[in-house]
Design an enzyme around this catalytic site. Structure first.
Site, PDB file in Angstrom:
ATOM      1  N   LYS A  76       0.858  -1.199   0.000  1.00  0.00           N
ATOM      2  CA  LYS A  76       0.000   0.000   0.000  1.00  0.00           C
ATOM      3  C   LYS A  76       0.885   1.236   0.000  1.00  0.00           C
ATOM      4  O   LYS A  76       1.870   1.288   0.747  1.00  0.00           O
ATOM      5  CB  LYS A  76      -0.906  -0.024   1.241  1.00  0.00           C
ATOM      6  CG  LYS A  76      -1.942   1.107   1.287  1.00  0.00           C
ATOM      7  CD  LYS A  76      -2.900   0.964   2.470  1.00  0.00           C
ATOM      8  CE  LYS A  76      -3.954   2.053   2.483  1.00  0.00           C
ATOM      9  NZ  LYS A  76      -4.945   1.897   3.577  1.00  0.00           N
ATOM     10  N   SER A 153      -9.927   2.279   2.377  1.00  0.00           N
ATOM     11  CA  SER A 153      -8.925   2.974   1.599  1.00  0.00           C
ATOM     12  C   SER A 153      -7.924   2.053   0.901  1.00  0.00           C
ATOM     13  O   SER A 153      -7.258   2.490  -0.025  1.00  0.00           O
ATOM     14  CB  SER A 153      -8.158   3.946   2.506  1.00  0.00           C
ATOM     15  OG  SER A 153      -7.400   3.236   3.473  1.00  0.00           O
ATOM     16  N   SER A 177     -10.482   0.049   6.621  1.00  0.00           N
ATOM     17  CA  SER A 177      -9.846   0.125   5.302  1.00  0.00           C
ATOM     18  C   SER A 177      -9.178  -1.143   4.796  1.00  0.00           C
ATOM     19  O   SER A 177      -8.806  -1.205   3.632  1.00  0.00           O
ATOM     20  CB  SER A 177      -8.815   1.245   5.285  1.00  0.00           C
ATOM     21  OG  SER A 177      -9.469   2.468   5.084  1.00  0.00           O
TER      22      SER A 177
HETATM   23  N1  GLN Z   1     -13.579   4.837   5.776  1.00  0.00           N
HETATM   24  C1  GLN Z   1     -12.910   5.213   6.981  1.00  0.00           C
HETATM   25  C2  GLN Z   1     -12.438   6.643   6.892  1.00  0.00           C
HETATM   26  O1  GLN Z   1     -12.639   7.235   5.889  1.00  0.00           O
HETATM   27  C3  GLN Z   1     -11.795   4.283   7.294  1.00  0.00           C
HETATM   28  C4  GLN Z   1     -10.524   4.604   6.616  1.00  0.00           C
HETATM   29  C5  GLN Z   1      -9.403   3.730   7.052  1.00  0.00           C
HETATM   30  O2  GLN Z   1      -9.597   2.707   7.717  1.00  0.00           O
HETATM   31  N2  GLN Z   1      -8.202   4.149   6.703  1.00  0.00           N
HETATM   32  O3  GLN Z   1     -11.886   7.184   7.799  1.00  0.00           O
END
Ligand code: GLN
Length: 488
Positions: A76, A153, A177
């Site tokens: 990532k 994400s 995410s």
């Molecule tokens: N969707 C969540 C956010 O926007 C989780 C994002 C994540 O886990 N990095 O914060």
């Protein structure tokens, strides 16, 4: 070769039936063919990959292979990689080349993996569809013509792994995410116990919630990757003094008269989910019962407030963490008339809308007028949720719940920021509590798209979480081989 799991590929590499060079070449060719359309990589590193593969082959030839020698993975693009651009999918870091290696990516190097490239994500990991990426959103390889989201994400990782453009990879999970994108792409995504994998060198979003973890096509593969990533790191002050080792296939936790109490969260029963999710969830529960699981209803009274607490705490920490991007130390700089003007111009140009929204919310909830009413309340809710999970784990060994309400939505769905935030309902509570949770493919919905279920456990029960996930994977038996997913 593309359909091999990591576990299978390691066997074939060991027996010299295939070489790491061939395996890597095959993946790079496939990236060449599909990478641009799926948009799952921000940076592809073919020279590095071929060099890694040659080194792995040399170790196999010398009979001193490393645990994951020659396995091509995607990292990532939030993990700093020395000499390789690390962008966090932000214009702010578009040309940032770190001089250091994150602990997690270093551990993968130490395990012999081959780096194919850096996978796409939401900008600074803030988002749910990977649409906030400065480089555009990745596509879900399932029913590709429909242009569905691969989630976020870590959506670049799930797009790449589900399509066979990597055998596995890393994600980070601050509020879901890893688990949400894995669920809607038919993959296994594990958010380990907070602190099990080091955050050092991983671009910070919300430090008390950020959790690196593995994404793979099978539970055994996820366990292998987690074994490589986990372990104490003195460079991360929140790193746990714990390790994780699964160098052989995971053993069953049920069957042969073994007893296990599996909890179902009462409060989630009132949440609206798709009929497919309801049916598949019920089926998997029945399957587990048939091999000796005792199902118990448990209560996490504040779990529906987890979203509200998360969307105060995460932006608060983000606003502090992202203060470092000021055009002085690293990343973008847009010169202004004086220092303050340079800060303003740099930050205005470098950050996208969602990141700015989070920083505005975060700064507001930390301001002296709001701190007690917002931030402190959120911190209290967080404590109550963690305590409730602890109490629930006196009544059950592990907990099951959906990973999402339904299947992947079209990328061009027109959702408001609040509607995106609401999609995290099933995942954020585990981050607030710091406990491990694994999303595992649980079945196909009536539209033939995958759905996932989460297995959740107490702190440091990561192994048991994965063992139960493996039973669900076996019962679901969905075909997530890349050539099937891509309709080849
Ligand atoms: N969707 C969540 C956010 O926007 C989780 C994002 C994540 O886990 N990095 O914060």
């Amino acid at each position: 070769m593309i359909n091999l799991t990591i576990t299978q590929a390691l066997e074939k590499l060991k027996s010299r039936e295939i070489s790491a060079t061939e395996l890597t070449r095959t993946h790079l060719d496939r990236i060449e063919k599909y990478g641009a359309d799926l948009n799952c990589y921000i940076t592809v590193t073919p020279e590095r990959a071929m060099a890694d593969a040659a080194a792995a082959d040399a170790r196999y030839a010398a009979n001193n292979a490393l645990p994951l020698d020659g396995i091509p993975i995607g990292m990532k693009d939030l993990f700093a990689t020395r000499g390789i651009r690390t962008t966090a999918a932000s214009r702010m870091l578009e040309n940032f080349i770190p001089e250091y290696e994150s602990t997690v990516s270093q551990k993968f190097i130490n395990s012999g993996t081959v780096l194919l490239g850096k996978t796409n994500l939401d900008e600074f990991a803030m988002g749910t569809f990977s649409k906030t990426s400065y480089f555009g959103a990745p596509i879900n390889p399932w029913q590709r013509e429909k242009r569905l989201t691969a989630g976020g994400s870590s959506g670049g990782a799930t797009s790449a792994i589900a399509s066979g453009l990597a055998m596995g990879g890393t994600g980070t999970d601050t509020g879901g995410s890893i688990r949400f994108p894995s669920a809607i792409t038919g993959l296994v995504g594990m958010k380990p116990t907070y602190g099990l994998c080091s955050r050092w060198g991983c671009v910070a979003f919300a430090s008390s919630l950020d959790t690196p973890g593995p994404i793979a096509r099978t539970v055994d593969d996820a366990a292998l990757l987690l074994s490589a990533m986990a372990g104490h790191d003195e460079k991360d002050s929140t790193s746990a003094n714990a390790e994780f080792h699964a160098h052989t296939a995971l053993s069953p936790i049920l069957g042969d008269g073994k007893k296990l109490r599996v909890g179902i969260i009462r409060e989630f029963a009132d949440v609206e989910i798709s009929d497919d999710m309801k049916n598949i969830f019920a089926k998997r529960i029945a399957d587990l019962k048939s091999i000796g699981a005792e199902i118990v209803e448990i209560s996490i009274p504040n779990i529906l407030d987890a979203l509200a607490a998360y969307y105060i705490i995460a932006p608060a920490e983000a606003s502090s963490n992202l203060a470092r991007y000021d055009g002085m130390k690293y990343g973008l700089r847009i010169d202004g008339s004086d220092l303050i003007d340079t800060y303003k111009k740099t930050r205005a140009a470098g950050f996208g809308d969602e990141v700015k929204r989070r920083m505005i919310i975060g700064t507001a909830v930390l301001s002296s007028e709001s701190y007690d009413v917002y931030f402190m309340q959120a911190a209290r809710v967080r404590r109550m949720i963690a305590d409730s999970f602890n109490r629930a784990f006196e009544q059950c060994d592990l907990i099951l719940c959906p990973s999402s309400a339904g299947t992947a939505l079209p990328l061009d769905s027109d959702l408001s920021p609040l509607e995106y935030y609401a999609l995290d309902l099933f995942t954020v509570a585990m981050n607030l509590a710091g406990i491990p949770a694994c999303s595992v493919p649980a079945g196909l919905a009536s539209n033939n798209l995958p759905l996932g279920i989460q297995v959740v456990g107490p702190m440091f029960s990561d192994m048991r979480v994965l063992q139960l996930a493996k039973h669900i994977e076996q019962f679901a038996g969905i075909d997530n081989r890349p050539t099937t997913v891509m309709g080849e």
